[in-house]
Design a protein around this motif. Structure first.
Motif, PDB file in Angstrom:
ATOM      1  N   VAL A 253       0.829  -1.203   0.000  1.00  0.00           N
ATOM      2  CA  VAL A 253       0.000   0.000   0.000  1.00  0.00           C
ATOM      3  C   VAL A 253       0.872   1.264   0.000  1.00  0.00           C
ATOM      4  CG1 VAL A 253      -2.182   0.887   0.904  1.00  0.00           C
ATOM      5  CG2 VAL A 253      -1.518  -1.420   1.475  1.00  0.00           C
TER       6      VAL A 253
ATOM      7  N   SER B 282      -2.819   1.393  -5.356  1.00  0.00           N
ATOM      8  CA  SER B 282      -2.860   0.135  -4.605  1.00  0.00           C
ATOM      9  C   SER B 282      -3.827   0.272  -3.427  1.00  0.00           C
ATOM     10  CB  SER B 282      -1.452  -0.197  -4.104  1.00  0.00           C
ATOM     11  OG  SER B 282      -1.456  -1.306  -3.270  1.00  0.00           O
TER      12      SER B 282
ATOM     13  N   GLU C 132       3.449  -0.757   5.811  1.00  0.00           N
ATOM     14  CA  GLU C 132       3.214  -2.200   5.854  1.00  0.00           C
ATOM     15  C   GLU C 132       4.441  -2.890   5.255  1.00  0.00           C
ATOM     16  OE1 GLU C 132       0.376  -3.822   3.087  1.00  0.00           O
ATOM     17  OE2 GLU C 132       0.611  -5.829   3.906  1.00  0.00           O
TER      18      GLU C 132
ATOM     19  N   GLU D 205       2.543  -8.707  -9.221  1.00  0.00           N
ATOM     20  CA  GLU D 205       2.692  -7.322  -8.750  1.00  0.00           C
ATOM     21  C   GLU D 205       4.099  -6.856  -9.102  1.00  0.00           C
ATOM     22  OE1 GLU D 205       1.453  -6.800  -4.666  1.00  0.00           O
ATOM     23  OE2 GLU D 205      -0.631  -7.277  -5.163  1.00  0.00           O
TER      24      GLU D 205
ATOM     25  N   GLU E 224       7.236  -4.702  -8.971  1.00  0.00           N
ATOM     26  CA  GLU E 224       7.738  -3.857  -7.885  1.00  0.00           C
ATOM     27  C   GLU E 224       9.228  -3.538  -8.032  1.00  0.00           C
ATOM     28  OE1 GLU E 224       6.226  -4.934  -4.037  1.00  0.00           O
ATOM     29  OE2 GLU E 224       4.302  -5.585  -4.884  1.00  0.00           O
TER      30      GLU E 224
ATOM     31  N   LYS F  73       0.706 -14.565  -0.052  1.00  0.00           N
ATOM     32  CA  LYS F  73       1.943 -13.974  -0.576  1.00  0.00           C
ATOM     33  C   LYS F  73       3.151 -14.898  -0.551  1.00  0.00           C
ATOM     34  CE  LYS F  73       0.653  -9.548  -1.059  1.00  0.00           C
ATOM     35  NZ  LYS F  73       0.878  -8.769  -2.285  1.00  0.00           N
TER      36      LYS F  73
ATOM     37  N   THR G  81       3.354  -2.242  -5.191  1.00  0.00           N
ATOM     38  CA  THR G  81       2.939  -2.121  -6.587  1.00  0.00           C
ATOM     39  C   THR G  81       2.028  -0.917  -6.820  1.00  0.00           C
ATOM     40  OG1 THR G  81       2.075  -3.318  -8.495  1.00  0.00           O
ATOM     41  CG2 THR G  81       0.844  -3.596  -6.451  1.00  0.00           C
TER      42      THR G  81
HETATM   43  O1  DO4 Z   1      -1.619  -5.220   1.869  1.00  0.00           O
HETATM   44  C1  DO4 Z   1      -1.404  -6.109   1.148  1.00  0.00           C
HETATM   45  C2  DO4 Z   1      -0.277  -6.273   0.222  1.00  0.00           C
HETATM   46  C3  DO4 Z   1       0.076  -5.023  -0.488  1.00  0.00           C
HETATM   47  C4  DO4 Z   1       1.079  -5.198  -1.564  1.00  0.00           C
HETATM   48  O2  DO4 Z   1       1.665  -6.249  -1.773  1.00  0.00           O
HETATM   49  C5  DO4 Z   1       1.386  -4.044  -2.439  1.00  0.00           C
HETATM   50  O3  DO4 Z   1       0.824  -2.951  -2.257  1.00  0.00           O
HETATM   51  O4  DO4 Z   1       2.218  -4.202  -3.338  1.00  0.00           O
END
Ligand code: DO4
Ligand code: MG
Length: 279
Positions: free
Chosen positions: A71, A76, A103, A132, A134, A171, A244
């Motif tokens: 987040v 996201s 987070e 995702e 990243e 995850k 992401t």
């Molecule tokens: O809050 C859950 C996972 C968030 C995440 O993996 C992201 O925002 O990339």
């Protein structure tokens, strides 16, 4: 400069030439605060290799823990609040987006990471799954960010959306983390204005594509690493996916056989085929 871990050894790409490095192990090689200048001294006087293209790429992680951030992009936050309406309204996503503490969650041990060209997985007990894309940081034991790579935080959306306490199962599973193709080691910290893009292909047809820039990231790389290193020691450094900003619509899922290609300017492209994890 880019560093590659391959089945045939370690290579540095500098000014469009490739050099084989004589360092005995990857963990010792990359866990240096002076990584860029150290490798420059190692390749000085070496003759470039001409057959780098024939080498088999491995992921740039060996014994490092891989963590991920959540987040960290507005897109996201909005998508997750919408998706988790059934799980008590998803206000926790709004809260964590605004909070000082980000987070952060554990993603994978280095030896479980998939490299470019490898297979990422979806879980057989999850009917909606997404990649995702990243931007991923590598920090040394001291917490200094010395390298960057492309990451894929494969996620089992229906498990994640059912209940936030299922996040680890959504995850962390075999083939859920991909990093590569290299460790990009610039002389100066990377400025987060690069383009990150994704393309998912099914039988040569594009079924999802997206593009954004790293300046949409709400938090700075040093801020995220600072939180990760609070009360935690990383003997060989750590990789941290930064979250992401590219979220497919809620009716999209990747399927077995799809090809996921994620690119970040200056770093390169991480390409993986999607497979199925064991039951
Ligand atoms: O809050 C859950 C996972 C968030 C995440 O993996 C992201 O925002 O990339
Ligand atoms: Mg993520």
């Amino acid at each position: 400069m880019k560093l590659y871990r391959t089945k045939q050894g370690f290579y540095a790409e500098f000014q469009e030439e490739y050099y084989q490095l004589s360092c005995p192990d990857w963990d010792t090689l990359i866990n240096r605060d002076d990584l860029h200048s150290y490798v420059l001294t190692q390749i000085a006087g070496l003759t470039p290799v001409l057959d780098f293209e024939s080498k088999d790429l491995l992921p740039p992680a060996v014994s490092q823990e891989v963590w991920a951030s959540g987040v960290t992009y507005y897109r996201s936050k909005v998508a997750r609040m919408e998706e988790s309406k059934g799980a008590c309204g998803g206000m926790f996503y709004d809260k964590v987006y605004e909070a000082e503490r980000p987070e952060l969650f554990f993603k994978a041990l280095g030896y479980k990471v998939v490299g470019s060209g490898g297979t990422v997985n979806i879980r057989p007990d999850s009917i909606r799954n997404v990649p995702e894309p990243e931007w991923t940081l590598y920090a040394t034991t001291s917490g200094k960010i010395v390298g960057y790579t492309v990451g894929n935080d494969m996620s089992s959306k229906c498990i994640e959306c059912e209940n936030p306490l299922y996040i680890s199962q959504a995850k962390i599973y075999d083939g859920s983390a991909a990093l590569g193709p290299c460790l990009y080691v610039p002389a100066e910290p990377m400025v987060p204005n690069a383009v990150i893009s994704i393309e998912v292909k099914r039988s040569e047809r594009i079924v999802f594509q997206g593009i954004t820039t790293l300046d949409q990231l709400k938090r700075t790389p040093d801020e995220l690493i600072g939180w990760l290193y609070r009360s935690s020691t990383f003997r060989t450094g750590a990789f941290l996916m930064t979250g992401t900003g590219l979220v497919p619509s809620s009716d999209f899922t990747v399927e077995v056989g799809d090809t996921v290609a994620i690119s970040i300017d200056k770093i390169g492209q991480l390409t993986n085929v999607v497979g199925l994890a064991k039951v």
